[in-house]
Design a protein around this motif. Structure first.
Motif, PDB file in Angstrom:
ATOM      1  N   THR A 108      -9.255   2.630 133.968  1.00 40.03           N
ATOM      2  CA  THR A 108     -10.705   2.452 133.882  1.00 40.03           C
ATOM      3  C   THR A 108     -11.012   1.483 132.754  1.00 40.03           C
ATOM      4  O   THR A 108     -10.549   1.657 131.618  1.00 40.03           O
ATOM      5  CB  THR A 108     -11.413   3.786 133.631  1.00 40.03           C
ATOM      6  OG1 THR A 108     -11.169   4.671 134.733  1.00 40.03           O
ATOM      7  CG2 THR A 108     -12.927   3.575 133.497  1.00 40.03           C
ATOM      8  N   LEU A 109     -11.788   0.453 133.064  1.00 36.42           N
ATOM      9  CA  LEU A 109     -12.247  -0.510 132.070  1.00 36.42           C
ATOM     10  C   LEU A 109     -13.680  -0.175 131.699  1.00 36.42           C
ATOM     11  O   LEU A 109     -14.516   0.088 132.576  1.00 36.42           O
ATOM     12  CB  LEU A 109     -12.179  -1.933 132.627  1.00 36.42           C
ATOM     13  CG  LEU A 109     -10.847  -2.408 133.229  1.00 36.42           C
ATOM     14  CD1 LEU A 109     -11.017  -3.820 133.793  1.00 36.42           C
ATOM     15  CD2 LEU A 109      -9.737  -2.364 132.205  1.00 36.42           C
ATOM     16  N   ARG A 139     -20.584  -1.449 131.699  1.00 40.79           N
ATOM     17  CA  ARG A 139     -20.053  -1.275 133.050  1.00 40.79           C
ATOM     18  C   ARG A 139     -18.776  -0.441 133.020  1.00 40.79           C
ATOM     19  O   ARG A 139     -17.860  -0.724 132.236  1.00 40.79           O
ATOM     20  CB  ARG A 139     -19.691  -2.615 133.694  1.00 40.79           C
ATOM     21  CG  ARG A 139     -20.830  -3.552 133.925  1.00 40.79           C
ATOM     22  CD  ARG A 139     -21.506  -3.286 135.244  1.00 40.79           C
ATOM     23  NE  ARG A 139     -22.484  -4.324 135.492  1.00 40.79           N
ATOM     24  CZ  ARG A 139     -23.511  -4.211 136.328  1.00 40.79           C
ATOM     25  NH1 ARG A 139     -23.671  -3.083 137.007  1.00 40.79           N
ATOM     26  NH2 ARG A 139     -24.352  -5.200 136.500  1.00 40.79           N
ATOM     27  N   GLU A 140     -18.727   0.557 133.875  1.00 41.96           N
ATOM     28  CA  GLU A 140     -17.475   1.240 134.117  1.00 41.96           C
ATOM     29  C   GLU A 140     -16.853   0.635 135.363  1.00 41.96           C
ATOM     30  O   GLU A 140     -17.447   0.665 136.441  1.00 41.96           O
ATOM     31  CB  GLU A 140     -17.677   2.742 134.318  1.00 41.96           C
ATOM     32  CG  GLU A 140     -16.371   3.480 134.598  1.00 41.96           C
ATOM     33  CD  GLU A 140     -16.559   4.963 134.872  1.00 41.96           C
ATOM     34  OE1 GLU A 140     -15.643   5.577 135.459  1.00 41.96           O
ATOM     35  OE2 GLU A 140     -17.629   5.500 134.512  1.00 41.96           O
ATOM     36  N   ILE A 141     -15.667   0.066 135.208  1.00 38.43           N
ATOM     37  CA  ILE A 141     -14.970  -0.586 136.309  1.00 38.43           C
ATOM     38  C   ILE A 141     -13.611   0.084 136.453  1.00 38.43           C
ATOM     39  O   ILE A 141     -12.768  -0.003 135.564  1.00 38.43           O
ATOM     40  CB  ILE A 141     -14.798  -2.095 136.053  1.00 38.43           C
ATOM     41  CG1 ILE A 141     -16.151  -2.765 135.796  1.00 38.43           C
ATOM     42  CG2 ILE A 141     -14.084  -2.754 137.229  1.00 38.43           C
ATOM     43  CD1 ILE A 141     -16.053  -4.228 135.399  1.00 38.43           C
ATOM     44  N   GLN A 142     -13.404   0.747 137.569  1.00 37.81           N
ATOM     45  CA  GLN A 142     -12.134   1.413 137.825  1.00 37.81           C
ATOM     46  C   GLN A 142     -11.254   0.525 138.700  1.00 37.81           C
ATOM     47  O   GLN A 142     -11.713  -0.007 139.711  1.00 37.81           O
ATOM     48  CB  GLN A 142     -12.370   2.758 138.519  1.00 37.81           C
ATOM     49  CG  GLN A 142     -13.161   3.752 137.692  1.00 37.81           C
ATOM     50  CD  GLN A 142     -13.403   5.055 138.427  1.00 37.81           C
ATOM     51  OE1 GLN A 142     -12.820   5.302 139.496  1.00 37.81           O
ATOM     52  NE2 GLN A 142     -14.262   5.912 137.869  1.00 37.81           N
ATOM     53  N   PHE A 196      -7.807  -1.964 144.192  1.00 39.91           N
ATOM     54  CA  PHE A 196      -9.175  -1.723 144.650  1.00 39.91           C
ATOM     55  C   PHE A 196     -10.072  -1.595 143.417  1.00 39.91           C
ATOM     56  O   PHE A 196      -9.790  -0.789 142.531  1.00 39.91           O
ATOM     57  CB  PHE A 196      -9.255  -0.446 145.485  1.00 39.91           C
ATOM     58  CG  PHE A 196      -8.429  -0.488 146.739  1.00 39.91           C
ATOM     59  CD1 PHE A 196      -8.988  -0.873 147.949  1.00 39.91           C
ATOM     60  CD2 PHE A 196      -7.080  -0.142 146.707  1.00 39.91           C
ATOM     61  CE1 PHE A 196      -8.217  -0.917 149.108  1.00 39.91           C
ATOM     62  CE2 PHE A 196      -6.303  -0.172 147.857  1.00 39.91           C
ATOM     63  CZ  PHE A 196      -6.879  -0.562 149.056  1.00 39.91           C
ATOM     64  N   VAL A 197     -11.120  -2.381 143.370  1.00 41.22           N
ATOM     65  CA  VAL A 197     -12.027  -2.390 142.224  1.00 41.22           C
ATOM     66  C   VAL A 197     -13.245  -1.542 142.577  1.00 41.22           C
ATOM     67  O   VAL A 197     -13.952  -1.833 143.551  1.00 41.22           O
ATOM     68  CB  VAL A 197     -12.449  -3.830 141.868  1.00 41.22           C
ATOM     69  CG1 VAL A 197     -13.382  -3.836 140.666  1.00 41.22           C
ATOM     70  CG2 VAL A 197     -11.210  -4.686 141.590  1.00 41.22           C
ATOM     71  N   TYR A 198     -13.489  -0.511 141.778  1.00 38.52           N
ATOM     72  CA  TYR A 198     -14.525   0.472 142.098  1.00 38.52           C
ATOM     73  C   TYR A 198     -15.527   0.580 140.958  1.00 38.52           C
ATOM     74  O   TYR A 198     -15.147   0.762 139.798  1.00 38.52           O
ATOM     75  CB  TYR A 198     -13.864   1.828 142.360  1.00 38.52           C
ATOM     76  CG  TYR A 198     -14.820   2.980 142.584  1.00 38.52           C
ATOM     77  CD1 TYR A 198     -15.892   2.878 143.484  1.00 38.52           C
ATOM     78  CD2 TYR A 198     -14.649   4.183 141.901  1.00 38.52           C
ATOM     79  CE1 TYR A 198     -16.752   3.949 143.691  1.00 38.52           C
ATOM     80  CE2 TYR A 198     -15.497   5.264 142.111  1.00 38.52           C
ATOM     81  CZ  TYR A 198     -16.557   5.133 142.999  1.00 38.52           C
ATOM     82  OH  TYR A 198     -17.404   6.189 143.200  1.00 38.52           O
ATOM     83  N   LEU A 199     -16.798   0.453 141.306  1.00 36.04           N
ATOM     84  CA  LEU A 199     -17.900   0.631 140.362  1.00 36.04           C
ATOM     85  C   LEU A 199     -18.599   1.944 140.705  1.00 36.04           C
ATOM     86  O   LEU A 199     -19.414   1.993 141.637  1.00 36.04           O
ATOM     87  CB  LEU A 199     -18.878  -0.540 140.462  1.00 36.04           C
ATOM     88  CG  LEU A 199     -18.278  -1.944 140.272  1.00 36.04           C
ATOM     89  CD1 LEU A 199     -19.332  -3.018 140.524  1.00 36.04           C
ATOM     90  CD2 LEU A 199     -17.707  -2.096 138.875  1.00 36.04           C
ATOM     91  N   VAL A 246     -20.049   0.728 144.561  1.00 36.01           N
ATOM     92  CA  VAL A 246     -19.527  -0.475 145.205  1.00 36.01           C
ATOM     93  C   VAL A 246     -18.016  -0.486 145.053  1.00 36.01           C
ATOM     94  O   VAL A 246     -17.487  -0.159 143.983  1.00 36.01           O
ATOM     95  CB  VAL A 246     -20.129  -1.751 144.577  1.00 36.01           C
ATOM     96  CG1 VAL A 246     -19.485  -3.001 145.173  1.00 36.01           C
ATOM     97  CG2 VAL A 246     -21.644  -1.782 144.767  1.00 36.01           C
ATOM     98  N   VAL A 247     -17.305  -0.888 146.110  1.00 34.97           N
ATOM     99  CA  VAL A 247     -15.867  -1.073 146.033  1.00 34.97           C
ATOM    100  C   VAL A 247     -15.517  -2.478 146.525  1.00 34.97           C
ATOM    101  O   VAL A 247     -16.132  -2.991 147.462  1.00 34.97           O
ATOM    102  CB  VAL A 247     -15.100   0.003 146.850  1.00 34.97           C
ATOM    103  CG1 VAL A 247     -15.353  -0.146 148.340  1.00 34.97           C
ATOM    104  CG2 VAL A 247     -13.613  -0.041 146.567  1.00 34.97           C
TER     105      VAL A 247
END
Length: 367
Positions: free
Chosen positions: A216-217, A222-225, A239-242, A247-248
């Motif tokens: 997790t960033l 913003r949390e960006i997984q 896979f980039v998940y918000l 949103v993915v």
């Protein structure tokens, strides 16, 4: 700091300069047939998906580009995937500058295929402190000669095959009788020649940070997984998940046309999409095609599931590969052909035979 290398330096460093081989037609994952429609509009169209989150939707072209996701944070921009060539990356970079003056601080490459990472150098040149993030497996695939349709070796393959492709286009132009077909071929020729020149000058910028598990960033508001859910389109898909924005970003593990299975893992792919489905999202920014609702995942996974089952049954019934290609294609067409044929590339009938063959080789023969 992101370091850029010449192709040859990278090949020598990896010890693979002598391993380049001739491009197989099955490796042409994303190239339009020469007589197909070529879009004349701009390369990308930024589509708002959530507050400060955009899908950069690539126009269908003979020399295809990937979609990108543009995520604006409190102090910069994260871009997911960088397209097939520096000029495309530069085009999108200018569009990003039209919505924010913040620097692009991170690139995430969802996988190693050529049309998703060959523009990295533009963002690296604009920001020497750029972080390029990918899975460890993607980083390895970018220098492996046997990885598939991406990486440094694939650049060399394209440099070998593109002149032949250009000669073929020129020949088809001289034989074209329809003004419309001739105009499309001439556009395709222009794209091929320009792309060849860019490949000659390419200075690959490889990932500077690699992942072996989900992380997790926290990017200034913003949390960006970044999820590694298993093998799918490749063995290193990210896979980039918000989660807040629901949103993915999927890369080519989910697209809006027929999937490319040559570097994929069909049965694992189905399981990976089932894992993806467990995330709470409403919108998909796919690797190609328009922004999609979550329901598209069910349709896309259904195609893979039905394809695998149909090929297994046909093989058990004693069908030859040629019989399977036609029979399975016809069998699945009522359910999938229309939904998989929205664009002038990646259409159902153009790819179903190859997909049948890939499932036969990777699932039936392997078993």
């Amino acid at each position: 700091m992101s370091m850029q290398w010449t192709r040859r330096q990278l090949l020598v460093q990896a010890g693979i300069a002598a391993a380049i081989h001739t491009l197989d037609p099955h490796e042409l994952c994303c190239v339009l047939p020469a007589a197909a429609e070529t879009a004349d509009k701009d390369l990308f169209e930024l589509k708002p998906v959530a507050d400060g989150v955009y899908g950069a939707i690539a126009a269908p072209r003979y020399k295809v580009n990937s979609n990108a996701a543009v995520i604006v944070t409190g102090d910069g921009v994260v871009v997911v995937d960088s397209h097939s060539k520096p000029s495309a990356a530069q085009s999108l970079y200018k569009e990003i500058q039209g919505i924010t003056n913040k620097p692009v601080r991170k690139i995430v490459n969802t996988h190693f295929h050529w049309d998703h990472w060959q523009g990295n150098q533009v963002y690296a040149s604009a920001n020497p402190g750029l972080e390029i993030v990918a899975s460890q497996r993607t980083r390895e695939n970018l220098t492996r000669p046997d990885a598939g349709v991406g990486g440094i070796p694939f650049i060399e393959k394209q440099l070998t095959t593109l002149p032949k492709e250009i000669d073929q286009l020129k020949d088809e132009i001289t034989r074209a009788t329809s003004p419309e077909v001739k105009a499309r071929l001439e556009s395709n020729l222009h794209q091929a020649e320009a792309y060849l020149q860019e490949l000659k000058d390419l200075k690959p910028a490889l990932p500077t940070r690699t992942l072996t598990s989900t992380v997790t960033l926290h990017e200034h508001g913003r949390e960006i997984q970044l999820h590694l859910l298993g093998r799918a389109h490749t063995d290193g898909d990210v896979f980039v998940y918000l989660p807040k924005e629901k949103v993915v970003v999927t890369g080519d593990a989910v697209i809006d046309w027929m999937p490319f299975l040559n570097d994929g893992y069909p049965e694992d792919w189905v399981q990976t999409l089932t894992a993806l489905e467990q995330l709470d999202f409403t919108h998909i920014i796919p690797g190609h095609g328009v922004v999609l609702p979550k329901s598209h995942l069910t349709f896309f996974r259904g195609y893979l599931t039905d394809l695998i089952a149909a090929v297994k049954k046909a093989a058990a019934d004693g069908a030859s590969l040629d019989e399977m290609k036609k029979g399975v294609g016809d069998q699945l067409a009522p359910k999938y052909e229309r939904g998989m044929s929205k664009y002038p590339l990646g259409q159902y009938r153009d790819r179903v035979g190859t997909n049948v063959e890939m499932v036969y080789r990777k699932v039936v023969k392997k078993a």
